[in-house]
Design an enzyme around this catalytic site. Structure first.
Site, PDB file in Angstrom:
ATOM      1  N   GLU A 127      12.381 127.396  66.853  1.00 26.41           N
ATOM      2  CA  GLU A 127      11.291 128.290  66.449  1.00 26.41           C
ATOM      3  C   GLU A 127      10.405 128.611  67.643  1.00 26.41           C
ATOM      4  O   GLU A 127      10.096 127.709  68.418  1.00 26.41           O
ATOM      5  CB  GLU A 127      10.475 127.629  65.332  1.00 26.41           C
ATOM      6  CG  GLU A 127      11.315 127.422  64.075  1.00 26.41           C
ATOM      7  CD  GLU A 127      10.527 126.915  62.868  1.00 26.41           C
ATOM      8  OE1 GLU A 127       9.318 126.670  62.996  1.00 26.41           O
ATOM      9  OE2 GLU A 127      11.128 126.794  61.804  1.00 26.41           O
ATOM     10  N   ARG A 181      13.294 122.694  56.552  1.00 30.06           N
ATOM     11  CA  ARG A 181      13.454 122.706  58.004  1.00 30.06           C
ATOM     12  C   ARG A 181      14.788 123.362  58.324  1.00 30.06           C
ATOM     13  O   ARG A 181      15.792 123.127  57.642  1.00 30.06           O
ATOM     14  CB  ARG A 181      13.442 121.285  58.583  1.00 30.06           C
ATOM     15  CG  ARG A 181      12.082 120.640  58.690  1.00 30.06           C
ATOM     16  CD  ARG A 181      11.192 121.280  59.766  1.00 30.06           C
ATOM     17  NE  ARG A 181       9.900 120.615  59.865  1.00 30.06           N
ATOM     18  CZ  ARG A 181       8.801 120.954  59.177  1.00 30.06           C
ATOM     19  NH1 ARG A 181       8.821 121.985  58.339  1.00 30.06           N
ATOM     20  NH2 ARG A 181       7.671 120.277  59.330  1.00 30.06           N
ATOM     21  N   HIS A 226       7.929 130.993  59.458  1.00 28.47           N
ATOM     22  CA  HIS A 226       7.389 129.661  59.140  1.00 28.47           C
ATOM     23  C   HIS A 226       5.936 129.747  58.644  1.00 28.47           C
ATOM     24  O   HIS A 226       5.014 129.243  59.285  1.00 28.47           O
ATOM     25  CB  HIS A 226       7.484 128.717  60.354  1.00 28.47           C
ATOM     26  CG  HIS A 226       7.431 127.273  59.972  1.00 28.47           C
ATOM     27  ND1 HIS A 226       8.076 126.284  60.664  1.00 28.47           N
ATOM     28  CD2 HIS A 226       6.803 126.635  58.944  1.00 28.47           C
ATOM     29  CE1 HIS A 226       7.844 125.106  60.107  1.00 28.47           C
ATOM     30  NE2 HIS A 226       7.063 125.300  59.051  1.00 28.47           N
ATOM     31  N   THR A 263      12.929 126.621  52.817  1.00 25.74           N
ATOM     32  CA  THR A 263      11.537 126.541  53.285  1.00 25.74           C
ATOM     33  C   THR A 263      11.248 125.139  53.827  1.00 25.74           C
ATOM     34  O   THR A 263      10.085 124.795  54.027  1.00 25.74           O
ATOM     35  CB  THR A 263      10.548 126.840  52.140  1.00 25.74           C
ATOM     36  OG1 THR A 263      10.840 125.942  51.055  1.00 25.74           O
ATOM     37  CG2 THR A 263      10.631 128.274  51.665  1.00 25.74           C
TER      38      THR A 263
HETATM   39  P1  NAP Z   1       8.102 114.952  50.029  1.00 23.83           P
HETATM   40  O1  NAP Z   1       7.307 114.961  48.774  1.00 23.83           O
HETATM   41  O2  NAP Z   1       8.054 113.757  50.916  1.00 23.83           O
HETATM   42  O3  NAP Z   1       9.597 115.302  49.665  1.00 23.83           O
HETATM   43  C1  NAP Z   1      10.624 115.121  50.595  1.00 23.83           C
HETATM   44  C2  NAP Z   1      11.924 115.066  49.856  1.00 23.83           C
HETATM   45  O4  NAP Z   1      12.962 114.793  50.814  1.00 23.83           O
HETATM   46  C3  NAP Z   1      12.002 113.954  48.805  1.00 23.83           C
HETATM   47  O5  NAP Z   1      12.671 114.463  47.690  1.00 23.83           O
HETATM   48  C4  NAP Z   1      12.839 112.895  49.506  1.00 23.83           C
HETATM   49  O6  NAP Z   1      13.547 112.060  48.630  1.00 23.83           O
HETATM   50  C5  NAP Z   1      13.805 113.772  50.276  1.00 23.83           C
HETATM   51  N1  NAP Z   1      14.456 113.025  51.352  1.00 23.83           N
HETATM   52  C6  NAP Z   1      13.900 112.491  52.455  1.00 23.83           C
HETATM   53  N2  NAP Z   1      14.845 111.850  53.181  1.00 23.83           N
HETATM   54  C7  NAP Z   1      15.992 111.977  52.496  1.00 23.83           C
HETATM   55  C8  NAP Z   1      17.319 111.539  52.726  1.00 23.83           C
HETATM   56  N3  NAP Z   1      17.616 110.818  53.803  1.00 23.83           N
HETATM   57  N4  NAP Z   1      18.268 111.851  51.825  1.00 23.83           N
HETATM   58  C9  NAP Z   1      17.967 112.578  50.727  1.00 23.83           C
HETATM   59  N5  NAP Z   1      16.724 113.029  50.440  1.00 23.83           N
HETATM   60  C10 NAP Z   1      15.752 112.734  51.330  1.00 23.83           C
HETATM   61  O7  NAP Z   1       7.675 116.169  50.981  1.00 23.83           O
HETATM   62  P2  NAP Z   1       7.157 117.617  50.547  1.00 23.83           P
HETATM   63  O8  NAP Z   1       5.679 117.637  50.621  1.00 23.83           O
HETATM   64  O9  NAP Z   1       7.821 118.034  49.295  1.00 23.83           O
HETATM   65  O10 NAP Z   1       7.719 118.461  51.797  1.00 23.83           O
HETATM   66  C11 NAP Z   1       9.115 118.594  51.965  1.00 23.83           C
HETATM   67  C12 NAP Z   1       9.445 119.233  53.292  1.00 23.83           C
HETATM   68  O11 NAP Z   1       9.086 120.599  53.266  1.00 23.83           O
HETATM   69  C13 NAP Z   1       8.661 118.684  54.495  1.00 23.83           C
HETATM   70  O12 NAP Z   1       9.262 117.517  55.016  1.00 23.83           O
HETATM   71  C14 NAP Z   1       8.704 119.818  55.467  1.00 23.83           C
HETATM   72  O13 NAP Z   1       9.820 119.695  56.312  1.00 23.83           O
HETATM   73  C15 NAP Z   1       8.865 121.041  54.597  1.00 23.83           C
HETATM   74  N6  NAP Z   1       7.692 121.921  54.588  1.00 23.83           N
HETATM   75  C16 NAP Z   1       7.800 123.168  55.086  1.00 23.83           C
HETATM   76  C17 NAP Z   1       6.709 124.014  55.052  1.00 23.83           C
HETATM   77  C18 NAP Z   1       6.809 125.410  55.565  1.00 23.83           C
HETATM   78  O14 NAP Z   1       5.839 125.915  56.095  1.00 23.83           O
HETATM   79  N7  NAP Z   1       7.935 126.078  55.393  1.00 23.83           N
HETATM   80  C19 NAP Z   1       5.488 123.585  54.528  1.00 23.83           C
HETATM   81  C20 NAP Z   1       5.410 122.299  54.049  1.00 23.83           C
HETATM   82  C21 NAP Z   1       6.525 121.461  54.068  1.00 23.83           C
HETATM   83  P3  NAP Z   1      12.834 110.754  48.005  1.00 23.83           P
HETATM   84  O15 NAP Z   1      11.867 111.275  47.004  1.00 23.83           O
HETATM   85  O16 NAP Z   1      13.951 109.998  47.436  1.00 23.83           O
HETATM   86  O17 NAP Z   1      12.152 110.061  49.165  1.00 23.83           O
HETATM   87  C1  GLV Z   2       5.176 122.623  57.711  1.00 22.65           C
HETATM   88  O1  GLV Z   2       6.237 123.007  58.062  1.00 22.65           O
HETATM   89  C2  GLV Z   2       4.890 121.310  57.249  1.00 22.65           C
HETATM   90  O2  GLV Z   2       5.754 120.436  57.337  1.00 22.65           O
HETATM   91  O3  GLV Z   2       3.758 121.102  56.799  1.00 22.65           O
END
Ligand code: NAP
Ligand code: GLV
Length: 324
Positions: free
Chosen positions: A264, A235, A283, A233
């Site tokens: 997408e 990217r 998505h 979920t």
């Molecule tokens: P978040 O709290 O910023 O979490 C991102 C995670 O990615 C953290 O654990 C971070 O590690 C890790 N990360 C980033 N760069 C990295 C690297 N180079 N190597 C290893 N780990 C790395 O973000 P979130 O709110 O949980 O969202 C996560 C992702 O979900 C978003 O970036 C987005 O792409 C996706 N998303 C998708 C949907 C959808 O509709 N399907 C909705 C919302 C979000 P650290 O903690 O060490 O920085």
């Molecule tokens: C959705 O994919 C988001 O990153 O909020």
């Protein structure tokens, strides 16, 4: 001609958040039910001071060259891999996103995909509609039970942790791999290879960037158990989509649940769409009315702050303020 700074809304938000922006900006809204092409984005935003974007709108060097007045770009998403953050920062343009408000909705969709793929929810629905449910049968549509099984989380940011809490409520053991190993009750941090080879369900939650692109490739999928499931979920480009389709076709893993794709919308003839034992969503991780309205509010708050030259509520590149 308006005296207010122009803001181009590349994707209209859900709800009435734009009404709060109108006192501060001349608001121009993209009217088509598809993302603007790069040329269309430039044609509308070339004289804009602010732009509100979705994940489908790329803000790269060519767009920035063509939009010299930009001071703020506001992504209606937490992920910002559609932004060239280094170039935005270089030009002193503040970039915002919408973290936190979509955590629960997205974690719910990850959990829904875990349950849908392991318990064959879509297959069961389709079997009923096809008239294949002829009688109760002890061996019909047997699935995999997640209670007592092992979940492997790749990334324990906000959404990864919210999925961990949900999985624990389903009595799953939780393994995780993360750059930052947060001390969380019940989460066992391991190396990626161990997580892949031990987990019954692997769920991807890292942000997409140059380090995480292709992180779950052919080799990594090859480490997974033939009885295991992969859920993404985060990217599409974090997972090798073609290798995943091949693994599903060969029965090298048992199934997958996917909300995000390399391109997408994903093409209907893409191997991942044609693969067996896969549950596909378009998505919709954050797609609840409550969450989409909260994202719209936050994206508009970021724009209003950026137009006023104030720090954004959620800023991706706070370094810009040191340059001013
Ligand atoms: P978040 O709290 O910023 O979490 C991102 C995670 O990615 C953290 O654990 C971070 O590690 C890790 N990360 C980033 N760069 C990295 C690297 N180079 N190597 C290893 N780990 C790395 O973000 P979130 O709110 O949980 O969202 C996560 C992702 O979900 C978003 O970036 C987005 O792409 C996706 N998303 C998708 C949907 C959808 O509709 N399907 C909705 C919302 C979000 P650290 O903690 O060490 O920085
Ligand atoms: C959705 O994919 C988001 O990153 O909020």
């Amino acid at each position: 001609m308006s005296a207010l700074p122009k803001v181009f809304i590349a994707r209209p938000p859900e709800g009435d958040a734009l009404d709060r922006l109108r006192p501060y900006a001349e608001v121009v809204v993209w009217g088509e039910d598809r993302p603007a092409s790069r040329e269309e984005l430039i044609a509308h935003a070339h004289d804009a001071v602010g732009v509100l974007t979705s994940v489908a709108d790329r803000i790269d060097e060519a767009v920035l060259d063509a939009c010299p007045n930009l001071r703020v770009v506001s992504n209606m998403a937490v992920g910002y891999d559609n932004f060239d953050v280094a170039r935005l920062t270089q030009r002193g343009i503040a970039a915002g996103n919408t973290p936190g408000v979509l955590t629960d909705a997205t974690a719910d969709i990850a959990m829904a995909l875990i349950l849908a793929s392991t318990r064959r929810i879509v297959e069961g629905h389709n079997a009923l509609l096809a008239g294949e449910w002829t009688s109760w049968n002890a061996s019909f549509m047997l699935g995999f039970e997640i209670s007592g099984a092992t979940l492997g989380l790749i990334g324990t940011g906000r959404i990864g942790l919210a999925v961990a809490r949900r999985a624990q409520a389903f009595s799953m053991r939780v393994l995780a791999t993360s750059r930052t190993r947060r001390a969380e009750p019940g989460i066992e941090y391991v190396e990626l290879d161990q997580l892949l080879s031990e987990s019954d369900v692997v769920s991807v939650h890292v942000a997409l960037n140059e380090q995480t692109r292709g992180m779950v490739g052919e080799r990594e999928i090859g480490l997974m158990k033939p009885t295991s499931f992969l859920v993404n979920t985060a990217r599409g480009a974090i997972v090798d989509q073609r290798a995943l389709a091949t693994a599903l076709n060969r029965g090298a893993i048992a199934g997958a649940g996917i909300d995000v794709y390399c391109e997408e919308p994903v093409a209907l003839d893409d191997p991942i769409v044609q693969a067996p034992n896969v549950v596909l969503l378009p998505h919709i991780g954050s797609a609840t009315t409550k969450t989409r309205r909260a994202m719209a509010d936050l994206a508009v708050d970021n724009l209003i702050a950026g137009l006023a030259g104030r720090p954004l509520v959620h800023c991706i590149n706070p370094e810009v303020y040191n340059q001013r």
